[in-house]
Design a protein around this motif. Structure first.
Motif, mmCIF file in Angstrom:
data_model
loop_
_atom_site.group_PDB
_atom_site.id
_atom_site.type_symbol
_atom_site.label_atom_id
_atom_site.label_comp_id
_atom_site.label_asym_id
_atom_site.label_seq_id
_atom_site.Cartn_x
_atom_site.Cartn_y
_atom_site.Cartn_z
ATOM 1 N N LEU A 1 0.810 -1.216 0.000
ATOM 2 C CA LEU A 1 0.000 0.000 0.000
ATOM 3 C C LEU A 1 0.843 1.267 0.000
ATOM 4 C CD1 LEU A 1 -2.980 -0.811 2.418
ATOM 5 C CD2 LEU A 1 -3.078 -0.405 -0.040
ATOM 6 N N GLY A 2 2.164 1.149 -0.008
ATOM 7 C CA GLY A 2 3.029 2.324 0.085
ATOM 8 C C GLY A 2 2.879 3.265 -1.101
ATOM 9 N N LEU A 3 3.085 2.755 -2.324
ATOM 10 C CA LEU A 3 2.961 3.594 -3.509
ATOM 11 C C LEU A 3 1.517 4.026 -3.731
ATOM 12 C CD1 LEU A 3 5.373 1.827 -6.035
ATOM 13 C CD2 LEU A 3 5.748 3.942 -4.758
ATOM 14 N N CYS A 4 0.589 3.150 -3.410
ATOM 15 C CA CYS A 4 -0.828 3.488 -3.518
ATOM 16 C C CYS A 4 -1.170 4.657 -2.587
ATOM 17 C CB CYS A 4 -1.669 2.260 -3.180
ATOM 18 S SG CYS A 4 -3.442 2.477 -3.426
ATOM 19 N N LYS A 5 -0.633 4.628 -1.375
ATOM 20 C CA LYS A 5 -0.854 5.706 -0.419
ATOM 21 C C LYS A 5 -0.220 7.008 -0.906
ATOM 22 C CE LYS A 5 -0.111 6.844 4.470
ATOM 23 N NZ LYS A 5 0.453 6.349 5.763
ATOM 24 N N ALA A 6 0.990 6.919 -1.455
ATOM 25 C CA ALA A 6 1.666 8.114 -1.959
ATOM 26 C C ALA A 6 0.856 8.751 -3.088
ATOM 27 C CB ALA A 6 3.068 7.762 -2.440
ATOM 28 N N ARG A 7 0.329 7.924 -3.987
ATOM 29 C CA ARG A 7 -0.459 8.477 -5.095
ATOM 30 C C ARG A 7 -1.751 9.109 -4.581
ATOM 31 N NH1 ARG A 7 -2.779 5.013 -10.154
ATOM 32 N NH2 ARG A 7 -3.931 4.028 -8.435
ATOM 33 N N ARG A 8 -2.372 8.468 -3.593
ATOM 34 C CA ARG A 8 -3.601 9.028 -3.014
ATOM 35 C C ARG A 8 -3.335 10.422 -2.426
ATOM 36 N NH1 ARG A 8 -7.722 7.096 0.555
ATOM 37 N NH2 ARG A 8 -8.900 8.938 1.227
ATOM 38 N N ILE A 9 -2.210 10.570 -1.746
ATOM 39 C CA ILE A 9 -1.867 11.874 -1.159
ATOM 40 C C ILE A 9 -1.600 12.901 -2.258
ATOM 41 C CG2 ILE A 9 -0.124 13.105 0.187
ATOM 42 C CD1 ILE A 9 0.089 10.600 1.945
ATOM 43 N N LEU A 10 -0.936 12.491 -3.339
ATOM 44 C CA LEU A 10 -0.703 13.411 -4.455
ATOM 45 C C LEU A 10 -2.021 13.842 -5.082
ATOM 46 C CD1 LEU A 10 1.953 14.522 -5.741
ATOM 47 C CD2 LEU A 10 2.274 12.704 -4.075
ATOM 48 N N TYR A 11 -2.968 12.915 -5.197
ATOM 49 C CA TYR A 11 -4.281 13.279 -5.720
ATOM 50 C C TYR A 11 -4.983 14.281 -4.813
ATOM 51 C CZ TYR A 11 -4.147 9.583 -9.271
ATOM 52 O OH TYR A 11 -3.827 8.804 -10.360
ATOM 53 N N GLU A 12 -4.789 14.145 -3.494
ATOM 54 C CA GLU A 12 -5.367 15.102 -2.562
ATOM 55 C C GLU A 12 -4.795 16.503 -2.776
ATOM 56 O OE1 GLU A 12 -7.781 14.929 -0.366
ATOM 57 O OE2 GLU A 12 -8.215 12.816 -0.759
ATOM 58 N N HIS A 13 -3.599 16.571 -3.351
ATOM 59 C CA HIS A 13 -2.983 17.853 -3.671
ATOM 60 C C HIS A 13 -3.301 18.303 -5.098
ATOM 61 C CE1 HIS A 13 -0.577 16.874 -0.106
ATOM 62 N NE2 HIS A 13 -0.166 18.120 -0.086
ATOM 63 N N ASN A 14 -4.217 17.602 -5.778
ATOM 64 C CA ASN A 14 -4.499 17.856 -7.197
ATOM 65 C C ASN A 14 -3.253 17.683 -8.046
ATOM 66 O OD1 ASN A 14 -7.277 18.564 -6.792
ATOM 67 N ND2 ASN A 14 -6.606 20.561 -6.042
ATOM 68 N N GLY A 15 -2.402 16.759 -7.624
ATOM 69 C CA GLY A 15 -1.177 16.488 -8.348
ATOM 70 C C GLY A 15 -1.177 15.092 -8.948
ATOM 71 N N ASN A 16 0.021 14.654 -9.352
ATOM 72 C CA ASN A 16 0.148 13.331 -9.949
ATOM 73 C C ASN A 16 1.540 12.785 -9.676
ATOM 74 O OD1 ASN A 16 -0.650 11.037 -11.384
ATOM 75 N ND2 ASN A 16 -1.639 12.270 -12.973
ATOM 76 N N ILE A 17 1.717 11.506 -9.947
ATOM 77 C CA ILE A 17 2.985 10.829 -9.687
ATOM 78 C C ILE A 17 3.246 9.825 -10.797
ATOM 79 C CG2 ILE A 17 1.776 9.192 -8.194
ATOM 80 C CD1 ILE A 17 4.370 8.848 -6.619
ATOM 81 N N TYR A 18 4.508 9.740 -11.214
ATOM 82 C CA TYR A 18 4.905 8.814 -12.274
ATOM 83 C C TYR A 18 6.207 8.128 -11.865
ATOM 84 C CZ TYR A 18 1.840 12.036 -14.818
ATOM 85 O OH TYR A 18 0.788 12.826 -15.197
ATOM 86 N N LEU A 19 6.358 6.871 -12.256
ATOM 87 C CA LEU A 19 7.588 6.125 -12.015
ATOM 88 C C LEU A 19 8.168 5.687 -13.357
ATOM 89 C CD1 LEU A 19 6.352 5.948 -9.100
ATOM 90 C CD2 LEU A 19 7.502 3.748 -8.900
ATOM 91 N N ASN A 20 9.460 5.912 -13.526
ATOM 92 C CA ASN A 20 10.143 5.520 -14.761
ATOM 93 C C ASN A 20 11.499 4.916 -14.426
ATOM 94 O OD1 ASN A 20 8.368 6.644 -17.035
ATOM 95 N ND2 ASN A 20 8.629 8.442 -15.727
ATOM 96 N N GLU A 21 12.029 4.175 -15.371
ATOM 97 C CA GLU A 21 13.342 3.569 -15.198
ATOM 98 C C GLU A 21 14.427 4.638 -15.319
ATOM 99 O OE1 GLU A 21 15.982 -0.107 -17.130
ATOM 100 O OE2 GLU A 21 13.980 0.382 -17.876
ATOM 101 N N ARG A 22 15.414 4.542 -14.456
ATOM 102 C CA ARG A 22 16.537 5.485 -14.496
ATOM 103 C C ARG A 22 17.629 4.921 -15.391
ATOM 104 N NH1 ARG A 22 20.248 7.386 -9.295
ATOM 105 N NH2 ARG A 22 21.290 9.137 -10.327
ATOM 106 N N PRO A 23 18.127 5.707 -16.337
ATOM 107 C CA PRO A 23 19.221 5.226 -17.175
ATOM 108 C C PRO A 23 20.433 4.837 -16.324
ATOM 109 C CG PRO A 23 18.281 7.230 -18.090
ATOM 110 C CD PRO A 23 17.662 7.048 -16.736
ATOM 111 N N GLY A 24 20.944 3.646 -16.517
ATOM 112 C CA GLY A 24 22.063 3.159 -15.728
ATOM 113 C C GLY A 24 21.650 2.376 -14.509
ATOM 114 N N GLY A 25 20.356 2.285 -14.236
ATOM 115 C CA GLY A 25 19.876 1.518 -13.090
ATOM 116 C C GLY A 25 19.195 2.386 -12.053
ATOM 117 N N GLY A 26 18.139 1.881 -11.495
ATOM 118 C CA GLY A 26 17.396 2.623 -10.493
ATOM 119 C C GLY A 26 16.056 3.096 -11.028
ATOM 120 N N THR A 27 15.412 3.938 -10.243
ATOM 121 C CA THR A 27 14.076 4.430 -10.571
ATOM 122 C C THR A 27 14.027 5.941 -10.404
ATOM 123 O OG1 THR A 27 13.081 2.364 -9.773
ATOM 124 C CG2 THR A 27 11.612 4.255 -9.984
ATOM 125 N N ILE A 28 13.276 6.594 -11.266
ATOM 126 C CA ILE A 28 13.018 8.028 -11.150
ATOM 127 C C ILE A 28 11.534 8.216 -10.873
ATOM 128 C CG2 ILE A 28 13.005 10.269 -12.295
ATOM 129 C CD1 ILE A 28 15.377 9.393 -13.929
#
Length: 240
Positions: A204-231
């Motif tokens: 529920l961690g990422l789900c909770k984070a997105r819910r909070i962003l929606y409460e701010h009228n915002g949004n959240i995206y996850l993408n692969e980081r070049p060379g390894g990792g996540t952005i």
């Protein structure tokens, strides 16, 4: 001009009605989640408590000890799941104020380190000093993201690069980590409730984070980081 005005009013009414329906649906789901969690909590506590009592009475030589330990472990996991659902369902509406962004980041890092008992090395480049946010909720969202980055990092220290800048009345914040990244087959499900790649994760961690962003009228995206990792990219409207 009159016809255009009428069309605009009609579109506005449709959007407001859709927003009202979505809000009612979200509130209904929250009430359902809280009711289910309430019904599960007492049986889970009872099962775990009686299993511990039986374990103490039987002693360590009983052949039933492994079975009782399994019951206690699963009852504890069920209680953890109930707490997570209640925390998610009780996320309040955001109360926006101007808050110091650096202080919010620092508090979120400390919370994530306490939860995981791991260290975070954070390099932040902030092109604005304050943000129009609910500092308490936004700190929780950042903490969930940082915990996710820590758990995806194999090394002892999790390295985060954070960049925040305003563009076109929107605050863009990028959080890049040095973790293992996101598997391609997992990407469609990363924000789904209870989806987790961890053996003991609630999901529920990422789900909770997105819910909070929606409460701010915002949004959240996850993408692969070049060379390894996540952005992780967060979008928040600026006060203006």
């Amino acid at each position: 001009v009159t016809q255009a005005h009428l069309m605009h009013q009609k579109e506005k009414a449709i959007l407001e009605e859709n927003s009202r329906i979505q809000q009612e649906r979200a509130e209904s789901l929250n009430r359902l989640a809280l009711a289910v969690a309430h019904q599960l909590r007492n049986p889970a506590t009872t099962i775990g408590g009686f299993a511990q009592l039986m374990l103490r009475k039987l002693g360590g030589q009983s052949p039933f000890v492994p079975h009782l330990n399994s019951i206690i472990k699963d009852a504890g996991r069920l209680e953890q799941l109930v707490r997570a659902v209640e925390d998610y369902a009780r996320i309040p509406p955001a109360k926006l104020n101007e808050a110091p962004l650096a202080a919010v980041l620092e508090e979120a890092v400390q919370m994530a380190e306490q939860r995981t008992d791991r260290r975070i090395t954070c390099e932040a480049k902030l092109q604005l000093a304050t943000a129009w946010i609910d500092s308490h909720l936004f700190t929780q969202a950042l903490c969930e993201l940082f915990v996710n980055s820590i758990e995806a990092t194999k090394s002892e220290s999790c390295c985060l690069e954070i960049h925040a800048e305003p563009r076109n009345h929107v605050l863009y914040m990028e959080i890049a980590d040095n973790g293992r990244g996101i598997l391609y087959e997992d990407r469609p499900f990363i924000f789904d409730p209870f989806f987790s790649t961890k053996a003991v994760g609630v999901g529920l961690g990422l789900c909770k984070a997105r819910r909070i962003l929606y409460e701010h009228n915002g949004n959240i995206y996850l993408n692969e980081r070049p060379g390894g990792g996540t952005i992780v990219t967060l979008e928040l409207p600026l006060r203006s």
